[in-house]
Structures are given as structure tokens and as C-alpha cells.
Design a protein around this motif. Structure first.
Motif, PDB file in Angstrom:
ATOM      1  N   PRO A 147     -15.532   8.624   2.259  1.00  0.00           N
ATOM      2  CA  PRO A 147     -15.162   8.322   0.875  1.00  0.00           C
ATOM      3  C   PRO A 147     -15.460   9.517  -0.035  1.00  0.00           C
ATOM      4  O   PRO A 147     -16.486  10.194   0.111  1.00  0.00           O
ATOM      5  CB  PRO A 147     -16.041   7.121   0.521  1.00  0.00           C
ATOM      6  CG  PRO A 147     -16.349   6.480   1.837  1.00  0.00           C
ATOM      7  CD  PRO A 147     -16.458   7.622   2.813  1.00  0.00           C
ATOM      8  N   VAL A 189      -2.328  -1.007  -8.956  1.00  0.00           N
ATOM      9  CA  VAL A 189      -3.608  -1.603  -8.558  1.00  0.00           C
ATOM     10  C   VAL A 189      -3.815  -2.954  -9.250  1.00  0.00           C
ATOM     11  O   VAL A 189      -4.243  -3.926  -8.628  1.00  0.00           O
ATOM     12  CB  VAL A 189      -4.767  -0.626  -8.821  1.00  0.00           C
ATOM     13  CG1 VAL A 189      -6.111  -1.293  -8.605  1.00  0.00           C
ATOM     14  CG2 VAL A 189      -4.627   0.606  -7.930  1.00  0.00           C
ATOM     15  N   GLU A 239       0.806  -1.210   0.000  1.00  0.00           N
ATOM     16  CA  GLU A 239       0.000   0.000   0.000  1.00  0.00           C
ATOM     17  C   GLU A 239       0.842   1.265   0.000  1.00  0.00           C
ATOM     18  O   GLU A 239       1.922   1.313   0.567  1.00  0.00           O
ATOM     19  CB  GLU A 239      -0.978   0.041   1.166  1.00  0.00           C
ATOM     20  CG  GLU A 239      -0.367   0.263   2.517  1.00  0.00           C
ATOM     21  CD  GLU A 239      -1.434   0.458   3.595  1.00  0.00           C
ATOM     22  OE1 GLU A 239      -1.240   1.355   4.439  1.00  0.00           O
ATOM     23  OE2 GLU A 239      -2.450  -0.260   3.597  1.00  0.00           O
ATOM     24  N   TYR A 243      -9.083  13.606  -9.385  1.00  0.00           N
ATOM     25  CA  TYR A 243      -9.524  12.470  -8.579  1.00  0.00           C
ATOM     26  C   TYR A 243     -10.354  11.505  -9.412  1.00  0.00           C
ATOM     27  O   TYR A 243     -10.179  10.286  -9.317  1.00  0.00           O
ATOM     28  CB  TYR A 243     -10.316  12.938  -7.367  1.00  0.00           C
ATOM     29  CG  TYR A 243      -9.472  13.430  -6.218  1.00  0.00           C
ATOM     30  CD1 TYR A 243      -8.138  13.791  -6.375  1.00  0.00           C
ATOM     31  CD2 TYR A 243     -10.014  13.551  -4.949  1.00  0.00           C
ATOM     32  CE1 TYR A 243      -7.385  14.251  -5.315  1.00  0.00           C
ATOM     33  CE2 TYR A 243      -9.265  14.011  -3.877  1.00  0.00           C
ATOM     34  CZ  TYR A 243      -7.957  14.358  -4.060  1.00  0.00           C
ATOM     35  OH  TYR A 243      -7.209  14.805  -2.999  1.00  0.00           O
ATOM     36  N   MET A 302      -9.331   7.726  -9.994  1.00  0.00           N
ATOM     37  CA  MET A 302     -10.230   6.683  -9.502  1.00  0.00           C
ATOM     38  C   MET A 302     -10.484   5.642 -10.580  1.00  0.00           C
ATOM     39  O   MET A 302     -10.567   4.454 -10.289  1.00  0.00           O
ATOM     40  CB  MET A 302     -11.554   7.289  -9.017  1.00  0.00           C
ATOM     41  CG  MET A 302     -11.435   7.996  -7.693  1.00  0.00           C
ATOM     42  SD  MET A 302     -12.923   8.936  -7.212  1.00  0.00           S
ATOM     43  CE  MET A 302     -14.195   7.716  -7.325  1.00  0.00           C
ATOM     44  N   GLY A 326      -7.983   3.160 -10.377  1.00  0.00           N
ATOM     45  CA  GLY A 326      -7.992   2.336  -9.181  1.00  0.00           C
ATOM     46  C   GLY A 326      -7.550   3.001  -7.895  1.00  0.00           C
ATOM     47  O   GLY A 326      -7.572   2.378  -6.832  1.00  0.00           O
ATOM     48  N   GLU A 327      -7.153   4.275  -7.947  1.00  0.00           N
ATOM     49  CA  GLU A 327      -6.755   4.958  -6.718  1.00  0.00           C
ATOM     50  C   GLU A 327      -8.000   5.291  -5.904  1.00  0.00           C
ATOM     51  O   GLU A 327      -9.059   5.603  -6.457  1.00  0.00           O
ATOM     52  CB  GLU A 327      -5.973   6.232  -7.051  1.00  0.00           C
ATOM     53  CG  GLU A 327      -5.328   6.870  -5.844  1.00  0.00           C
ATOM     54  CD  GLU A 327      -4.373   8.019  -6.201  1.00  0.00           C
ATOM     55  OE1 GLU A 327      -3.804   8.582  -5.259  1.00  0.00           O
ATOM     56  OE2 GLU A 327      -4.212   8.346  -7.398  1.00  0.00           O
ATOM     57  N   GLU A 328      -7.890   5.213  -4.582  1.00  0.00           N
ATOM     58  CA  GLU A 328      -8.999   5.514  -3.676  1.00  0.00           C
ATOM     59  C   GLU A 328      -8.778   6.877  -3.033  1.00  0.00           C
ATOM     60  O   GLU A 328      -7.653   7.217  -2.683  1.00  0.00           O
ATOM     61  CB  GLU A 328      -9.087   4.469  -2.568  1.00  0.00           C
ATOM     62  CG  GLU A 328      -9.297   3.058  -3.045  1.00  0.00           C
ATOM     63  CD  GLU A 328      -9.146   2.088  -1.894  1.00  0.00           C
ATOM     64  OE1 GLU A 328      -9.807   2.271  -0.856  1.00  0.00           O
ATOM     65  OE2 GLU A 328      -8.339   1.151  -2.030  1.00  0.00           O
ATOM     66  N   PHE A 329      -9.876   7.630  -2.835  1.00  0.00           N
ATOM     67  CA  PHE A 329      -9.794   8.966  -2.260  1.00  0.00           C
ATOM     68  C   PHE A 329     -10.794   9.119  -1.125  1.00  0.00           C
ATOM     69  O   PHE A 329     -11.911   8.609  -1.198  1.00  0.00           O
ATOM     70  CB  PHE A 329     -10.084  10.027  -3.333  1.00  0.00           C
ATOM     71  CG  PHE A 329      -9.044  10.064  -4.403  1.00  0.00           C
ATOM     72  CD1 PHE A 329      -7.911  10.829  -4.256  1.00  0.00           C
ATOM     73  CD2 PHE A 329      -9.194   9.306  -5.553  1.00  0.00           C
ATOM     74  CE1 PHE A 329      -6.940  10.852  -5.236  1.00  0.00           C
ATOM     75  CE2 PHE A 329      -8.230   9.325  -6.543  1.00  0.00           C
ATOM     76  CZ  PHE A 329      -7.099  10.104  -6.384  1.00  0.00           C
ATOM     77  N   PHE A 330     -10.363   9.871  -0.122  1.00  0.00           N
ATOM     78  CA  PHE A 330     -11.191  10.180   1.041  1.00  0.00           C
ATOM     79  C   PHE A 330     -11.027  11.668   1.345  1.00  0.00           C
ATOM     80  O   PHE A 330      -9.974  12.239   1.094  1.00  0.00           O
ATOM     81  CB  PHE A 330     -10.765   9.346   2.247  1.00  0.00           C
ATOM     82  CG  PHE A 330     -10.878   7.866   2.003  1.00  0.00           C
ATOM     83  CD1 PHE A 330     -12.028   7.174   2.338  1.00  0.00           C
ATOM     84  CD2 PHE A 330      -9.823   7.168   1.412  1.00  0.00           C
ATOM     85  CE1 PHE A 330     -12.131   5.817   2.087  1.00  0.00           C
ATOM     86  CE2 PHE A 330      -9.920   5.811   1.153  1.00  0.00           C
ATOM     87  CZ  PHE A 330     -11.080   5.135   1.499  1.00  0.00           C
ATOM     88  N   TYR A 344      -4.077   4.983  -1.987  1.00  0.00           N
ATOM     89  CA  TYR A 344      -5.191   5.760  -1.461  1.00  0.00           C
ATOM     90  C   TYR A 344      -4.681   7.012  -0.777  1.00  0.00           C
ATOM     91  O   TYR A 344      -3.516   7.104  -0.419  1.00  0.00           O
ATOM     92  CB  TYR A 344      -6.059   4.927  -0.525  1.00  0.00           C
ATOM     93  CG  TYR A 344      -5.400   4.416   0.740  1.00  0.00           C
ATOM     94  CD1 TYR A 344      -5.877   4.823   1.990  1.00  0.00           C
ATOM     95  CD2 TYR A 344      -4.348   3.514   0.717  1.00  0.00           C
ATOM     96  CE1 TYR A 344      -5.314   4.351   3.168  1.00  0.00           C
ATOM     97  CE2 TYR A 344      -3.788   3.030   1.889  1.00  0.00           C
ATOM     98  CZ  TYR A 344      -4.268   3.454   3.111  1.00  0.00           C
ATOM     99  OH  TYR A 344      -3.711   2.984   4.275  1.00  0.00           O
ATOM    100  N   ARG A 366      -2.577  -1.366  -3.099  1.00  0.00           N
ATOM    101  CA  ARG A 366      -3.569  -0.334  -2.805  1.00  0.00           C
ATOM    102  C   ARG A 366      -2.890   1.032  -2.810  1.00  0.00           C
ATOM    103  O   ARG A 366      -1.864   1.224  -2.160  1.00  0.00           O
ATOM    104  CB  ARG A 366      -4.191  -0.582  -1.430  1.00  0.00           C
ATOM    105  CG  ARG A 366      -5.254   0.434  -1.066  1.00  0.00           C
ATOM    106  CD  ARG A 366      -5.824   0.185   0.320  1.00  0.00           C
ATOM    107  NE  ARG A 366      -7.004   1.024   0.536  1.00  0.00           N
ATOM    108  CZ  ARG A 366      -7.498   1.326   1.721  1.00  0.00           C
ATOM    109  NH1 ARG A 366      -6.939   0.834   2.823  1.00  0.00           N
ATOM    110  NH2 ARG A 366      -8.554   2.097   1.828  1.00  0.00           N
TER     111      ARG A 366
END
Length: 171
Positions: free
Chosen positions: A161, A59, A14, A87, A91, A94-98, A66, A64
Motif C-alpha cells: 500500500p 467511489v 473496478e 496520489y 486518495m 477515494g482512489e487506492e494506490f500501491f 486503484y 473501486r
């Protein structure tokens, strides 16, 4: 210790990023930023950037990637661009964003700056000018990750998220 040049290829599980600025220097992205502000479609070189390939390869390899962005509303033009174009593009790879929105709550990480952390071991601290222009990054010595693991955990506990946040607050 991995060199900063190989961290994005060499991490095993990660890569986490904390973003804290309202604007990052846009000189190298000037044309893309201007296109966004003018309501133009995303240029092909933006949609197919090297970063997108880096994310997609990681990914697809079972890793992971993120990040949490700490921000306040109203969004700057740069944040509208980063979230609205960047973003969503990342996304798709495959990248995750919060989002940790501090508009109506205190910032639990006040004073913490931007960093990347790889496999809870390698930490790269980012340095910026006051206007968000990137200066350089510093790869910390092995064994420095514990405080950054805690920062990540605090950020994730307070963040939502991106998709959920975007539906509610997009501008």
C-alpha cells in the motif's frame, strides 16, 4: 465495447491502472509541477481537478479505482510530485494506490507498459514518447483482458500500500 471516452463513467465495479514510467510529460501540468518544485502550496485548480471529481463520483457510486506504480528509488522529481501531490489528492477522493518498488527486487513485470483495465474486460493500453509525453491510447478488442488480469494480479502480489511505502521511503 465501450468507447475510451466513456470508460471512466461506464465501468461497473473496478478500474485498475498500471503505471511504469519515472516521468510523464508535464507540459499541461507545467505550472503545478513548478509550484511543487518551489515548495509552494497546491493551487486550487490542482486540488479540484476534473479527475478528482471523476474519482470521487466513481467511489461514491460504489466503484473501486486503484493503481500500482512500478518504480525505483531514488525518485525522479516528477515521481516526487506525482506521489507527494497527485496520489495524496486522489486518495482523498477515494482512489487506492500501491507501490511495486524494484530498487531491491527484480521487476516481475519487466517489459509491460502502462494500461487501464475496466471490470476485467475493457483494456486501454497507453502509448508514450521516450520522455513520458503521452501519445495516445488503444482500446483493445473484447477478449484481450486475460493477460492484463494476470499482470494486475502479479503487480498486486508484489506491491505494498502506498501509505506504508511512503512512510518508509518518502524523499
Amino acid at each position: 465495447m465501450a468507447s475510451s471516452r466513456n470508460l471512466f463513467e461506464d465501468f461497473r465495479a473496478e478500474a485498475f491502472r498500471l503505471e511504469t514510467l519515472d516521468s510523464y510529460g508535464v507540459s499541461r501540468l507545467e505550472g503545478h509541477f513548478r509550484a511543487f518544485l518551489n515548495g509552494e502550496p497546491q493551487p486550487e485548480d490542482f486540488k479540484n481537478s476534473g479527475w478528482v471529481s471523476t474519482v470521487r463520483n466513481a467511489v461514491q457510486g460504489g466503484k473501486r479505482m486503484y493503481r500500482v506504480h512500478i518504480l525505483r528509488r531514488p525518485l525522479t522529481d516528477y515521481l516526487r510530485y506525482e506521489l507527494g501531490w497527485g496520489y495524496h489528492r486522489n486518495m482523498a477522493a477515494g482512489e487506492e494506490f500501491f507501490i511495486l518498488d524494484t530498487t531491491e527486487q527484480p521487476n516481475p513485470l519487466a517489459g509491460v507498459g502502462d494500461f487501464w483495465m475496466f471490470d476485467e474486460a475493457d483494456v486501454q493500453v497507453m502509448h508514450y514518447e521516450d520522455d513520458g509525453t503521452y501519445i495516445d491510447s488503444e482500446l483493445l478488442p473484447q477478449g484481450s483482458a486475460s493477460e492484463f488480469i494476470e499482470c494486475r494480479d502479479v503487480a498486486m502480489r508484489h506491491a505494498v500500500p502506498f501509505g506504508e511505502w511512503w512512510e518508509k521511503y518518502r524523499e
